[in-house]
Design a protein around this motif. Structure first.
Motif, PDB file in Angstrom:
ATOM      1  N   ARG A  57      20.423  -2.422 -33.487  1.00 32.21           N
ATOM      2  CA  ARG A  57      20.021  -2.214 -32.099  1.00 32.21           C
ATOM      3  C   ARG A  57      18.627  -1.583 -32.116  1.00 32.21           C
ATOM      4  N   ALA A  58      17.646  -2.340 -31.622  1.00 33.43           N
ATOM      5  CA  ALA A  58      16.253  -1.900 -31.614  1.00 33.43           C
ATOM      6  C   ALA A  58      15.886  -1.351 -30.236  1.00 33.43           C
ATOM      7  N   ASP A  59      14.728  -0.682 -30.162  1.00 38.53           N
ATOM      8  CA  ASP A  59      14.219  -0.136 -28.897  1.00 38.53           C
ATOM      9  C   ASP A  59      15.289   0.721 -28.212  1.00 38.53           C
ATOM     10  N   PRO A  60      15.918   1.670 -28.924  1.00 43.78           N
ATOM     11  CA  PRO A  60      17.087   2.363 -28.366  1.00 43.78           C
ATOM     12  C   PRO A  60      16.703   3.339 -27.259  1.00 43.78           C
ATOM     13  N   PHE A  61      17.566   3.422 -26.279  1.00 43.47           N
ATOM     14  CA  PHE A  61      17.394   4.378 -25.184  1.00 43.47           C
ATOM     15  C   PHE A  61      18.716   5.079 -24.946  1.00 43.47           C
ATOM     16  N   VAL A  62      18.692   6.426 -24.970  1.00 47.03           N
ATOM     17  CA  VAL A  62      19.873   7.244 -24.717  1.00 47.03           C
ATOM     18  C   VAL A  62      19.565   8.152 -23.531  1.00 47.03           C
ATOM     19  N   THR A  63      20.418   8.120 -22.523  1.00 52.08           N
ATOM     20  CA  THR A  63      20.212   8.954 -21.345  1.00 52.08           C
ATOM     21  C   THR A  63      20.507  10.416 -21.662  1.00 52.08           C
ATOM     22  N   PRO A  64      20.027  11.336 -20.845  1.00 50.28           N
ATOM     23  CA  PRO A  64      20.579  12.698 -20.896  1.00 50.28           C
ATOM     24  C   PRO A  64      22.054  12.638 -20.526  1.00 50.28           C
ATOM     25  N   PRO A  65      22.843  13.648 -20.882  1.00 43.95           N
ATOM     26  CA  PRO A  65      24.256  13.635 -20.484  1.00 43.95           C
ATOM     27  C   PRO A  65      24.378  13.513 -18.966  1.00 43.95           C
ATOM     28  N   THR A  66      25.165  12.558 -18.529  1.00 44.81           N
ATOM     29  CA  THR A  66      25.343  12.285 -17.098  1.00 44.81           C
ATOM     30  C   THR A  66      26.828  12.122 -16.822  1.00 44.81           C
ATOM     31  N   GLY A  67      27.379  13.022 -16.014  1.00 45.11           N
ATOM     32  CA  GLY A  67      28.815  12.960 -15.753  1.00 45.11           C
ATOM     33  C   GLY A  67      29.639  13.166 -17.010  1.00 45.11           C
ATOM     34  N   PRO A  77      19.682  -8.297 -31.362  1.00 40.65           N
ATOM     35  CA  PRO A  77      18.905  -9.260 -32.172  1.00 40.65           C
ATOM     36  C   PRO A  77      18.750 -10.631 -31.531  1.00 40.65           C
ATOM     37  N   GLU A  78      19.719 -11.027 -30.692  1.00 39.86           N
ATOM     38  CA  GLU A  78      19.652 -12.339 -30.050  1.00 39.86           C
ATOM     39  C   GLU A  78      18.704 -12.359 -28.847  1.00 39.86           C
ATOM     40  N   TYR A  79      18.307 -11.181 -28.374  1.00 43.47           N
ATOM     41  CA  TYR A  79      17.406 -11.065 -27.215  1.00 43.47           C
ATOM     42  C   TYR A  79      17.919 -11.840 -26.007  1.00 43.47           C
ATOM     43  N   VAL A 315      15.317   9.683 -30.498  1.00 44.06           N
ATOM     44  CA  VAL A 315      16.065   8.457 -30.797  1.00 44.06           C
ATOM     45  C   VAL A 315      15.046   7.352 -31.047  1.00 44.06           C
ATOM     46  N   TYR A 316      15.224   6.579 -32.107  1.00 44.71           N
ATOM     47  CA  TYR A 316      14.224   5.578 -32.484  1.00 44.71           C
ATOM     48  C   TYR A 316      14.896   4.491 -33.314  1.00 44.71           C
ATOM     49  N   HIS A 317      14.158   3.439 -33.632  1.00 48.83           N
ATOM     50  CA  HIS A 317      14.690   2.452 -34.571  1.00 48.83           C
ATOM     51  C   HIS A 317      13.823   2.402 -35.825  1.00 48.83           C
ATOM     52  N   ALA A 318      14.427   1.946 -36.913  1.00 55.89           N
ATOM     53  CA  ALA A 318      13.727   1.749 -38.184  1.00 55.89           C
ATOM     54  C   ALA A 318      14.559   0.811 -39.048  1.00 55.89           C
ATOM     55  N   ARG A 319      13.931   0.257 -40.076  1.00 54.27           N
ATOM     56  CA  ARG A 319      14.644  -0.527 -41.087  1.00 54.27           C
ATOM     57  C   ARG A 319      14.803   0.311 -42.347  1.00 54.27           C
ATOM     58  N   ASP A 320      15.760  -0.089 -43.203  1.00 57.46           N
ATOM     59  CA  ASP A 320      15.933   0.616 -44.469  1.00 57.46           C
ATOM     60  C   ASP A 320      15.394  -0.203 -45.640  1.00 57.46           C
ATOM     61  N   TYR A 321      14.490  -1.145 -45.359  1.00 53.49           N
ATOM     62  CA  TYR A 321      13.792  -1.875 -46.412  1.00 53.49           C
ATOM     63  C   TYR A 321      12.428  -2.298 -45.882  1.00 53.49           C
ATOM     64  N   ARG A 322      11.487  -2.514 -46.817  1.00 52.03           N
ATOM     65  CA  ARG A 322      10.120  -2.872 -46.443  1.00 52.03           C
ATOM     66  C   ARG A 322       9.928  -4.378 -46.308  1.00 52.03           C
ATOM     67  N   ASP A 323      10.397  -5.123 -47.293  1.00 51.19           N
ATOM     68  CA  ASP A 323      10.087  -6.549 -47.368  1.00 51.19           C
ATOM     69  C   ASP A 323      10.946  -7.350 -46.407  1.00 51.19           C
ATOM     70  N   PRO A 332      16.963  -8.919 -37.949  1.00 52.91           N
ATOM     71  CA  PRO A 332      17.901  -8.205 -37.063  1.00 52.91           C
ATOM     72  C   PRO A 332      18.105  -6.740 -37.413  1.00 52.91           C
ATOM     73  N   ASN A 333      17.586  -6.283 -38.557  1.00 49.11           N
ATOM     74  CA  ASN A 333      18.028  -4.996 -39.091  1.00 49.11           C
ATOM     75  C   ASN A 333      17.128  -3.826 -38.720  1.00 49.11           C
ATOM     76  N   ARG A 334      16.763  -3.766 -37.454  1.00 50.54           N
ATOM     77  CA  ARG A 334      16.202  -2.535 -36.911  1.00 50.54           C
ATOM     78  C   ARG A 334      17.360  -1.742 -36.322  1.00 50.54           C
ATOM     79  N   HIS A 335      17.630  -0.593 -36.905  1.00 49.84           N
ATOM     80  CA  HIS A 335      18.805   0.187 -36.533  1.00 49.84           C
ATOM     81  C   HIS A 335      18.386   1.416 -35.718  1.00 49.84           C
ATOM     82  N   ALA A 336      19.192   1.770 -34.732  1.00 53.91           N
ATOM     83  CA  ALA A 336      18.935   2.955 -33.925  1.00 53.91           C
ATOM     84  C   ALA A 336      19.361   4.201 -34.688  1.00 53.91           C
ATOM     85  N   SER A 337      18.505   5.212 -34.680  1.00 53.40           N
ATOM     86  CA  SER A 337      18.793   6.481 -35.342  1.00 53.40           C
ATOM     87  C   SER A 337      18.473   7.639 -34.404  1.00 53.40           C
TER      88      SER A 337
END
Length: 489
Positions: A57-67, A77-79, A315-323, A332-337
Motif C-alpha cells: 500500500r503506497a501513498d499511505p494516509f492515516v487519520t487522527p483518531p476519530t470516534g 498496486p492495481e490503481y 506514516v510513509y511508504h518504502a521498498r525493502d530492495y533497491r533493484d 507493487p512492493n511499496r509498503h506503508a510504514s
C-alpha cells in the motif's frame, strides 16, 4: 540457549517478567514476588513502530483518531479503487479488514490510474481527496473529491459521486491535501504548470468549500535542487503539520525508485501563507534511502498522532530492495510504514532514517541528566545534548543474546550492531558468535534504581554491576541511583 519470545511479548517490552517487561534489581527480587504494574508501551515508547505496517500500500494516509478509531487509505498496486481500513490502534491497521468505497468506471473519465487518496473529517462530514486519470489516457491525472455524511467512512452508500477540483490550469494535478489554520481552510497540491520545465510543483490556495479553491494559487516549491530532479523533476505528496508556531509541509521528490526522498518546507504560522516568500525549503532532504536498514525510496507521507494523543507519528511508504525490474511505478512492493516523529529543541522535526523491521524504538536519557540522550559516535556510546542525528540515538530492546531473563540493545541505523561492554566503557559492535560476546552484549533490564517508571541495566554476567552515566560517557560500576537509571522516550 537463547529464549525465543512472541512478537506480542517483545512489543510489550517483554523480556524477563512478561507482564511488565522488567525484572527487579538483584537485591530486591526476593522481596517483591509480585511486582506492581509499570507504564504501558504507549506511555514508555510514545508510538509503536511496525514496519511494514500495511503491505503493498503506497501513498499511505492515516487519520487522527476519530470516534475511537484510526482510518487508513492508500494507493493499491492495481490503481483501480479507493479503500479504507479502521482500527482502534495504529498497529491494528496492518491486519484490519479493507473496504472498497469506490471503483473506477470501466471506461471514460476517471477510468485510468487512481492515486493517493486522503481522508479528511471536515465540519462533521468525511471527504476523500484523490487523483484519477482517464481510460484513454491513464496519465491525464486530475484531482477529485467525494463527500460522505456517514459517521463511518467505510459505509459505501454514504459517498457522493466524485467532483473535480478545478485549478487555473487544465494540466497534470494530484496529491491534494487540506488543512485549516487561522479560521481559513487551505488546499495544498502538486501540479504541472504550463511553461515551467518541471513535472510537478507545489501550490497552496484558500478554499471556499471542501470542493472549491478561490483566488490565485501560490507556487511554494519547484524542483531545482539535485535531490529533487533525479529521474524526474518532481515536488509532490505534500503533508502538513502545524507545530511550535510554524507550519511544516513535507513533500516527495524525484523518481519513485530508490532515489525518491522527502523534503521540507517551513513557514511562520503568523505569516501570509499565500506569499511564496513565506516558505523556505530545507537545502537537503530530510528522509532518504538507508541501505543499513534496507529501506529504499521512502516518501509520500502523512502524519497522525499516537494513542496517547500527543506523540506525532510519521506514516510513509518504502521498498525493502533497491533493484526494480521495469517501471518502478508498477512495482507493487511499496509498503506503508509508521514510526515516531521526534522534535529538536529549536522546534524543528527530526525524521531520522526509515527504520527496519522490529518492535518499539527507544531513546535513553540518564535520570541525572534528563535533557541529554545516549548516542553512538564512532561506535562508542556517549551522552550528548542537542543531537540532530536522531538515528544515532535510537535503539531497540531485543531478546538477550545470553538468553534467560536478559535483553540486548540493538542500534536502529546499524541493525547488525549491539551495545557491548568493552572494559569499563560501552560500544556498539557487530554481532559475533560465542559466549563471550553474548555475555558482553546482554543485560538485565530492571526497574529503575532511582525511579520505578524508568529502567536500569544490570550486566548479565556481573550481578550488582550496572551501566552508569559518567561525565558525558557510559561506564559500568556498582549501583549509583540516578546515574544508573535511564528514562525511555
Amino acid at each position: 540457549m537463547t529464549r525465543h519470545l512472541s512478537r506480542r511479548t517483545l512489543l510489550r517490552g517483554g523480556v524477563g517478567v512478561a507482564a511488565t517487561g522488567l525484572v527487579l534489581p538483584t537485591a530486591a527480587r526476593a522481596a517483591h514476588a509480585t511486582p506492581p504494574p509499570v507504564r504501558t508501551d504507549a506511555e514508555i515508547y510514545g508510538a509503536p513502530t511496525t514496519n511494514p505496517l500495511v503491505w503493498q500500500r503506497a501513498d499511505p494516509f492515516v487519520t487522527p483518531p476519530t470516534g475511537g478509531r484510526y482510518f487508513f487509505t492508500a494507493s493499491v498496486p492495481e490503481y483501480d479503487r479507493l479503500i479504507v481500513r479502521a482500527s482502534p490502534t495504529i498497529e491494528g491497521l496492518g491486519t484490519a479488514a479493507e473496504t472498497v468505497i469506490w471503483r473506477r468506471p470501466a471506461a471514460g473519465r476517471m477510468g485510468g490510474h487512481i492515486w493517493a487518496p486522503e481522508l479528511h473529517r471536515i465540519d462533521g462530514r468525511w471527504y476523500v481527496y484523490f487523483a484519477a486519470g482517464d481510460s484513454d489516457n491513464v496519465f491525464r491525472i486530475r484531482m477529485y473529491v467525494m463527500e460522505s455524511t456517514a459517521a463511518d467512512p467505510r459505509e459505501v452508500s454514504g459517498w457522493s459521486a466524485p467532483r473535480q477540483i478545478v485549478t487555473p490550469w487544465d494540466s497534470f494535478a494530484l496529491d491534494a491535501t487540506t488543512f485549516a489554520h487561522g479560521g481559513q481552510r487551505y488546499l495544498v497540491w502538486a501540479q504541472s504548470e504550463p511553461e515551467i520545465s518541471s513535472n510537478s510543483n507545489l501550490y497552496i490556495a484558500r478554499m471556499t468549500s471542501p470542493f472549491t479553491i478561490t483566488g490565485r494559487p501560490a507556487r511554494i516549491a519547484t524542483p531545482t535542487k539535485s535531490w529533487e530532479v533525479q529521474g524526474f523533476r518532481v515536488n509532490e505528496g505534500p503533508a502538513v503539520l502545524t507545530r511550535n508556531g510554524r507550519i511544516f509541509v513535507t513533500f516527495s521528490a524525484s523518481a519513485t525508485d530508490a532515489r525518491y526522498c522527502m523534503g521540507l518546507l517551513t513557514a511562520d504560522a503568523r505569516a501570509d501563507l499565500l506569499d511564496p516568500a513565506t516558505w523556505s525549503k530545507n537545502p537537503d532532504p530530510v528522509f532518504t534511502t538507508n541501505e543499513q536498514t534496507n529501506q529504499y525510496g521512502p516518501g509520500h507521507n502523512s502524519f497522525t498522532v499516537a494513542e496517547d494523543g500527543e506523540t506525532d507519528v510519521l506514516v510513509y511508504h518504502a521498498r525493502d530492495y533497491r533493484d526494480i525490474v521495469g517501471d518502478p511505478l508498477y512495482d507493487p512492493n511499496r509498503h506503508a510504514s509508521a514510526q515516531r516523529l521526534y522534535w529538536h529543541e529549536d522546534g524543528t522535526p527530526l525524521f531520522g532514517v526509515p527504520v527496519g523491521a522490529g518492535g518499539p524504538i527507544v531513546r535513553l536519557s540518564p535520570a541525572d541528566a534528563p535533557s541529554t540522550v545516549v548516542r553512538h559516535y564512532a561506535y562508542v556510546l556517549r551522552v550528548d545534548r542537542d543531537v540532530r542525528e536522531l538515528a544515532d540515538t535510537q535503539f531497540r530492546f531485543v531478546p538477550g543474546l545470553a538468553g534467560e531473563d536478559t535483553v540486548s540493545i540493538r542500534s536502529v541505523n546499524f541493525p547488525d550492531r549491539y551495545w557491548r561492554v568493552d572494559g569499563a566503557s560501552l560500544r556498539i559492535d557487530p554481532v559475533e558468535d560465542g559466549d563471550a560476546y553474548a555475555a558482553q552484549a546482554s543485560f538485565r533490564r530492571v526497574r529503575g534504581l532511582a525511579n520505578r517508571n524508568a529502567v536500569s541495566l544490570e550486566l548479565s554476567d556481573r550481578p550488582g554491576v550496572y551501566v552508569r552515566h559518567a561525565g558525558g560517557g557510559l561506564t559500568v560500576d556498582g549501583p549509583a541511583g540516578s546515574r544508573s537509571t535511564f528514562w525511555l522516550g
